[in-house]
Design an enzyme around this catalytic site. Structure first.
Site, mmCIF file in Angstrom:
data_model
loop_
_atom_site.group_PDB
_atom_site.id
_atom_site.type_symbol
_atom_site.label_atom_id
_atom_site.label_comp_id
_atom_site.label_asym_id
_atom_site.label_seq_id
_atom_site.Cartn_x
_atom_site.Cartn_y
_atom_site.Cartn_z
ATOM 1 N N HIS A 18 0.839 -1.196 0.000
ATOM 2 C CA HIS A 18 0.000 0.000 0.000
ATOM 3 C C HIS A 18 0.871 1.242 0.000
ATOM 4 O O HIS A 18 2.044 1.212 0.358
ATOM 5 C CB HIS A 18 -0.932 0.019 1.214
ATOM 6 C CG HIS A 18 -0.197 0.138 2.514
ATOM 7 N ND1 HIS A 18 0.183 1.344 3.048
ATOM 8 C CD2 HIS A 18 0.249 -0.811 3.362
ATOM 9 C CE1 HIS A 18 0.819 1.138 4.189
ATOM 10 N NE2 HIS A 18 0.871 -0.162 4.394
ATOM 11 N N CYS A 19 0.279 2.329 -0.449
ATOM 12 C CA CYS A 19 0.877 3.647 -0.332
ATOM 13 C C CYS A 19 -0.217 4.548 0.221
ATOM 14 O O CYS A 19 -1.219 4.062 0.729
ATOM 15 C CB CYS A 19 1.433 4.136 -1.671
ATOM 16 S SG CYS A 19 0.176 4.416 -2.923
ATOM 17 N N ALA A 20 -0.056 5.813 0.119
ATOM 18 C CA ALA A 20 -1.036 6.733 0.703
ATOM 19 C C ALA A 20 -2.404 6.649 0.032
ATOM 20 O O ALA A 20 -3.421 6.890 0.673
ATOM 21 C CB ALA A 20 -0.512 8.157 0.624
ATOM 22 N N THR A 21 -2.437 6.283 -1.245
ATOM 23 C CA THR A 21 -3.711 6.325 -1.969
ATOM 24 C C THR A 21 -4.159 5.000 -2.565
ATOM 25 O O THR A 21 -5.271 4.918 -3.071
ATOM 26 C CB THR A 21 -3.630 7.347 -3.123
ATOM 27 O OG1 THR A 21 -2.585 6.946 -4.011
ATOM 28 C CG2 THR A 21 -3.373 8.748 -2.597
ATOM 29 N N ARG A 22 -3.314 3.969 -2.517
ATOM 30 C CA ARG A 22 -3.660 2.722 -3.202
ATOM 31 C C ARG A 22 -3.329 1.493 -2.362
ATOM 32 O O ARG A 22 -2.391 1.495 -1.584
ATOM 33 C CB ARG A 22 -2.894 2.613 -4.515
ATOM 34 C CG ARG A 22 -3.372 3.586 -5.551
ATOM 35 C CD ARG A 22 -2.558 3.432 -6.827
ATOM 36 N NE ARG A 22 -3.046 4.278 -7.872
ATOM 37 C CZ ARG A 22 -2.794 5.575 -7.972
ATOM 38 N NH1 ARG A 22 -2.055 6.184 -7.061
ATOM 39 N NH2 ARG A 22 -3.279 6.275 -8.980
#
Length: 40
Positions: A24-28
């Site tokens: 994961h990252c901040a948006t996905r």
């Protein structure tokens, strides 16, 4: 909808045993699936 509800919906859609990995990252949220043909 809270985080637990979102997680349950994702797991039900792709199958709990079908997830090989996740990132994961901040948006996905990226899932590595064993078999993409069984996605609901």
């Amino acid at each position: 909808m809270n985080h637990k509800q979102v997680a349950e919906r994702i797991l039900n859609a792709v199958g709990r045993d079908n997830i090989q990995g996740a990132r994961h990252c901040a948006t996905r949220l990226r899932l590595v699936l064993k078999d993409t043909g069984v996605i609901d």
